[in-house]
Every structure is written in structure tokens, then in C-alpha cells.
Design a protein around this motif. Structure first.
Motif: not given
Length: 101
Positions: A15-22, A50-51, A80-83, A87-91
Motif C-alpha cells: 500500500l505504501m509503495q502505491k501511495i509513493e508512486r501516486e 496500516a501506513v 492517497i485515494f487512487r493508491a 490496492y483494494v482492487n488488486e488485493t
């Protein structure tokens, strides 16, 4: 708590990696992810990924103005929303009801 923390560490990292990418896409400064030796209680007391997201520093006048602006708040919230959505859609691909539009 230690067991739960270890169990969700990989998911939290994802999740944190996704937030960082965004944030990177939005041109925000990236100071990288950090894992503290001593955990933060609010993050340890969860039974889920949790992050803690640091969005900027109020001690920096430029960042303070950005964080106080409607544009800055919308951009940060959008990142944050897009990340989280990704995350939710992937997991949760096995649970279509959990997918976020």
C-alpha cells in the motif's frame, strides 16, 4: 500485536509503495519509506494493513501554503485515494463486492 504486525507488514508495504508512486506522479517530494524500530501505537493496534502518510512540513513556507490550499489538499487526497483504490482492487480480485470504483 507483534504477530498481527508481522502478518500485515507486506500488505502495508505494498500500500505504501502505491501511495509513493501516486505522489511521484504528482511531483511531490519523496523521502522514501521508513520502518521504525519502535512502532507507532496507532499503526500497531490494527488488524489490517496500516501506513502513516507524511504529506509535508508546515515548517517549510512553500509546503505550508500548498498543504493549506484547496488544490494541494485535493491533490494529496486524490493521490492517497487512487493508491488505496488500486490496492483494494488488486488485493480483493476474488471478492468483487470489495472493488472500489
Amino acid at each position: 500485536l507483534s504477530y498481527v504486525n508481522r502478518m500485515y507488514f507486506g500488505r502495508s508495504l505494498d500500500l505504501m509503495q502505491k501511495i509513493e508512486r501516486e505522489f511521484d506522479k504528482a511531483g511531490r517530494t519523496n523521502r522514501g519509506m521508513k520502518q521504525r524500530d519502535v512502532g507507532i501505537w496507532v499503526l500497531q493496534a490494527t488488524a489490517m494493513p496500516a501506513v502513516l502518510v507524511e504529506t509535508g512540513f508546515l515548517s517549510n513556507p512553500e509546503e505550508e501554503a500548498y498543504l493549506d490550499s484547496e488544490t494541494g489538499q485535493e491533490q494529496i487526497a486524490g493521490c492517497i485515494f487512487r493508491a488505496v483504490r488500486a490496492y483494494v482492487n488488486e488485493t480483493e480480485t476474488n471478492n468483487p463486492a470489495a472493488t472500489i470504483q
